[in-house]
Design an enzyme around this catalytic site. Structure first.
Site, PDB file in Angstrom:
ATOM      1  N   CYS A 640       0.722  -1.190  -0.037  1.00  0.00           N
ATOM      2  CA  CYS A 640       0.002   0.072   0.114  1.00  0.00           C
ATOM      3  C   CYS A 640       0.957   1.221  -0.025  1.00  0.00           C
ATOM      4  O   CYS A 640       1.943   1.236   0.194  1.00  0.00           O
ATOM      5  CB  CYS A 640      -0.899  -0.126   1.301  1.00  0.00           C
ATOM      6  SG  CYS A 640       0.030  -0.403   2.847  1.00  0.00           S
ATOM      7  N   HIS A 692      -8.132   5.566   4.849  1.00  0.00           N
ATOM      8  CA  HIS A 692      -7.715   6.764   5.422  1.00  0.00           C
ATOM      9  C   HIS A 692      -8.676   8.028   5.357  1.00  0.00           C
ATOM     10  O   HIS A 692      -8.449   9.231   5.911  1.00  0.00           O
ATOM     11  CB  HIS A 692      -6.425   7.266   5.194  1.00  0.00           C
ATOM     12  CG  HIS A 692      -5.378   6.311   5.483  1.00  0.00           C
ATOM     13  ND1 HIS A 692      -4.515   5.591   4.847  1.00  0.00           N
ATOM     14  CD2 HIS A 692      -5.143   6.049   6.701  1.00  0.00           C
ATOM     15  CE1 HIS A 692      -3.859   5.014   5.654  1.00  0.00           C
ATOM     16  NE2 HIS A 692      -3.915   5.062   6.851  1.00  0.00           N
TER      17      HIS A 692
HETATM   18  N1  GLN Z   1      -2.552  -6.624   7.861  1.00  0.00           N
HETATM   19  C1  GLN Z   1      -1.931  -5.262   8.299  1.00  0.00           C
HETATM   20  C2  GLN Z   1      -3.252  -4.414   8.737  1.00  0.00           C
HETATM   21  O1  GLN Z   1      -4.260  -4.832   8.210  1.00  0.00           O
HETATM   22  C3  GLN Z   1      -1.467  -4.392   7.065  1.00  0.00           C
HETATM   23  C4  GLN Z   1      -0.890  -3.084   7.441  1.00  0.00           C
HETATM   24  C5  GLN Z   1      -0.381  -2.270   6.366  1.00  0.00           C
HETATM   25  O2  GLN Z   1      -0.197  -2.640   5.303  1.00  0.00           O
HETATM   26  N2  GLN Z   1       0.630  -1.191   6.858  1.00  0.00           N
HETATM   27  O3  GLN Z   1      -3.150  -3.394   9.811  1.00  0.00           O
HETATM   28 ZN    ZN Z   2      -1.685  -1.332   4.003  1.00  0.00          ZN
END
Ligand code: GLN
Ligand code: ZN
Length: 765
Positions: A640, A692
């Site tokens: 991400c 977000h």
């Molecule tokens: N598995 C993690 C969550 O859902 C992934 C977090 C992330 O991509 N930073 O919080």
């Molecule tokens: Zn993420």
């Protein structure tokens, strides 16, 4: 020889910065009290820097130095109206219409991306001058620290409007770069003149963007700009860090009084200096103690380097390799580190002590020389080694990196086992980390809560989140990650060879902090880390529950790591620990295992020519985690908040079964690049819900993104999920969002099934 330091963490030893910001935002303290607190932090910085020859100012940004630069230069998008001080400042940073937040070079610090509208700038607020005066009142003469015009423009984006509304935001084109440069340089010049008028004779201009790939015409522009800026009054010292400068000769030719060189990130600057020499008459600012890693410097080696540097320049200034804010404040407050580790570490305060000590030793102070010798000897002793782990890495062969059979075949077997509908819906892993969960964890840490009570509450939460997901009709469930404070720290605490700190906080962005673990030795897994929670969750439902792991690259990149073995070997050690966990989850009957790699892109070096080496070991480390997984175990990964389009081919190399990737902000644009891969070679869930944003996406919004995806990828390879974990969201927000997500998926699924039925009726295959 003089010393210079810069970028000391603004957080404060008790995280006062965070508290000040958050209480001010919440309206619990007045602006006056807030600024009073900030002034106190500024005074404390002066104490920290005591004994360093050149002390910077303009460092205590109220949110982010790039934002400060944008505000200073009047680059404020029209939607914020006229600048009214703090109110506008924080609106730019954190309102609903805030500037985009993105990663600062290859670090885990995030800056706000200035949005440039017209090539018109104006000195709106002279932060550097204000700070020079602030410190002068305290009796200190400081050097203003300013983000330079090249870095400012390189990291900014151009916003275009069409009929009054925002049409696009994109990096500056070559023409725009020159045009905006011509417009911004007079404002920088005005700034420098104002400083000169106040008696300032030296300014630090930060140009880390000169360590990126710098096109030919940019060097030409930088040269022209600095020719202009160098005769406004103050002498200019450039600082360029996080990597070697893109082109040593061109950098050396820039018409400025001093040039900073990072001698720590790699050896290239040193080699270039050797072959090209250093321009006479310029000051050499040598970054010789590490600004990003926490290991004490080998001061004997530093002294040797200092000696060698004096043959290139008669004016050598020693400094950290980069700003110190990537380090926690001090090791002195850590009481629970593994024995022998603390004396090997240097955080920001200890780095400053190293610079003072080096200067004293260089000047012949006997006590200092003895101390230099003593640390060098200590650092030579082996530490944290585990021969068994070393042997395991040494014995790896190609079969350990290559899963069998190939992905399409595996996916078929997995489909038989899992029996999922078309367009399966799932989430990324975490569910809201509410205040009571955080409280519970800290009570448990402090020993105020028994292990049984803690476990019982976590189980309670898992039960609750499983029930909710079933009710929502999600197809692949998660356990919610309530037992995890942080996706890296949670694993770091359980692995051998990695230490976690009590107070080692650093800023991620705004007031957000985290504590990077410290990988100090060979890494291994003494016991299963996630099996208990995952199997409990799985026992509550007939739907598959994903096992949730953090991948080796992210573990590494979001930690500090030892420098005494090649980074790839360390990544393989981490990967083997994850592989052990994969095996245990499989044995416990878990059918889907997700190995998150959100930092996969961030770990890439700044220059493309160095990508080959990085992506080779990064992809191999990931493959090592799952190469021995059973064909019918489905391996997911998640990424991400990075620029993925140019690394899609490396992502495909990871050989996972399913990828979930963020994409709702770009409305599914990311799939364009997936579509370029061989047909059907990737199974992917494109994020359809921006986690977000507090806004609930409508069923129609989500359908629109999905249709776009389905236009480019075969339906059998499409999954449906949010952008990222849901831990920062509130329950009230996410229930309707997930409900809409499931509804949208179900609707399209029905249509697809009907369409398929028709095709069959018509006799078309
Ligand atoms: N598995 C993690 C969550 O859902 C992934 C977090 C992330 O991509 N930073 O919080
Ligand atoms: Zn993420």
């Amino acid at each position: 020889m003089r010393t210079l330091a810069f970028g000391f963490p603004r957080l404060g030893e008790q995280r006062q910065y965070k508290r000040l910001l958050e209480t001010f935002w919440a309206g619990h303290i007045s602006e006056e009290d807030f600024l009073h607190g900030i002034a106190e932090l500024k005074r404390e910085r002066l104490q920290e820097y005591q004994g360093i020859d050149l002390i910077p100012c303009n460092e205590l940004s109220l949110y982010d130095p790039m934002l400060d630069t944008a505000v200073m230069l009047g680059a404020i998008p029209r939607r914020f109206g006229a600048y009214t001080g703090l109110q506008t400042y924080f609106a730019l940073a954190r309102s609903k219409y805030a500037l985009e937040l993105t990663k600062w070079f290859n670090t885990n610090y995030h800056y706000l991306v200035p949005e440039l509208e017209e090539p018109v700038f104006r000195l709106v607020q002279n932060f550097p001058l204000e700070d020079v005066r602030f410190y002068r009142q305290l009796g200190a003469e400081t050097v203003p620290s300013i983000i330079g015009p090249y870095t400012f423009l390189r990291l900014s984006k151009r916003a275009r409007y069409h009929n009054g509304s925002l049409a696009s935001i994109a990096p500056l084109t070559a023409d725009e770069f020159a045009e905006f440069g011509t417009a911004v340089i007079p404002v920088y010049a005005e700034l420098l003149r104002s400083l000169a008028a106040d008696g300032v004779s030296l300014a630090l201009l930060h140009e880390p963007a000169l360590a990126l790939d710098v096109p030919e015409e940019h060097w030409y522009l930088a040269r022209t700009w600095y020719a202009e800026l160098s005769h406004q009054g103050p002498a200019i010292w450039l600082l360029c860090y996080y990597d070697s400068v893109a082109d040593f000769q061109r950098y050396a030719d820039l018409p400025v009084a001093g040039l900073g060189l990072d001698f720590v990130s790699n050896t290239e600057n040193w080699r270039s200096l050797h072959s090209a020499g250093f321009p006479t008459g310029k000051t050499l600012i040598a970054g010789i103690v590490h600004g990003r890693q926490v290991w004490r410097s080998d001061l004997r080696e530093c002294l040797r380097l200092i000696e060698a540097l004096h043959s290139f320049s008669s004016d050598v200034v020693i400094a950290p390799s980069c700003p110190l804010f990537h380090l926690p404040i001090t090791v002195a407050v850590e009481n629970r580190l593994p024995p022998g580790l603390a004396e090997r570490l240097a955080f920001a305060r200890e780095r400053l002590a190293e610079l003072r000590l080096l200067k004293a030793a260089w000047e012949g102070d006997q006590g200092a020389i003895q101390q230099v010798e003593a640390t060098s000897q200590l650092l030579r002793l082996p530490f944290g080694r585990n021969e068994q782990v070393r042997r395991r890495v040494a014995a790896l062969t190609e079969t350990d990196f290559q899963r069998q059979p190939p992905a399409p075949e595996r996916y078929r077997l997995q489909a038989l086992r899992l029996q999922l509908p078309l367009l399966p819906t799932t989430t990324i892993g975490s569910f809201p980390q509410t205040a009571d969960i955080r409280r519970l964890r800290s009570q448990y840490r402090r020993g105020e809560l028994s292990c049984e009570d803690y476990d019982a509450t976590i189980r309670d939460r898992i039960r609750h989140v499983i029930a909710i997901q079933e009710e929502l009709g999600l197809d692949v469930l998660v356990h919610g990650e309530f037992e995890r404070s942080d996706m890296v720290e949670y694993f770091a605490e359980q692995l051998e060879g990695i230490a976690t700190t009590e107070h080692g906080w650093i800023l991620s962005y705004g007031s957000r902090v985290y504590r990077p673990p410290i990988i100090y030795g060979d890494v291994w897994r003494p016991h299963p880390m996630t099996v208990r929670e995952i199997t409990y969750a799985q026992s509550l439902t007939n739907k598959p529950v994903k096992g949730m792991l953090t991948g080796p690259v992210t573990m590494l990149v979001w930690s500090y790591w030892r420098q005494d073995i090649p980074v790839e070997e360390l990544a393989y050690e981490l990967a083997l620990a994850i592989a052990d966990e994969v095996r245990d989850l499989e044995a416990a009957g878990i059918a889907i295992i997700q190995i998150d790699e959100p930092a996969f892109r961030e770990g890439a070096p700044l220059k493309r020519r160095d990508w080959g080496h990085y992506f080779r070991w990064a992809t191999r480390a990931f493959r090592l985690c799952h190469a021995h997984a059973r064909p019918e175990t489905q391996i997911h990964t998640h990424m991400c908040y990075s620029e993925f389009n140019d690394i899609i081919s490396f992502i495909a190399e990871l050989d996972f079964d399913v990828l979930s990737i963020e994409g709702s902000r770009s409305k599914g644009e990311i799939v364009d690049s997936f579509a370029a891969l061989p047909a059907g070679s990737i199974r992917v869930g494109v994020g359809v819900y921006d986690v977000h944003s507090p806004e609930t996406p409508s069923v129609d919004d989500i359908e629109a993104i999905l249709r776009r995806v389905l236009h480019l990828l075969p339906a059998e390879s499409v999954w449906v999920n949010p952008d990222c974990g849901l831990k920062t969201r509130r329950w009230e927000e996410l229930i309707p969002a997930l409900h809409n997500m499931v509804t949208a998926a179900q609707r399209i699924r029905q249509q697809l099934i009907r369409a398929m039925g028709k095709e069959q009726d018509n006799g078309t295959p």
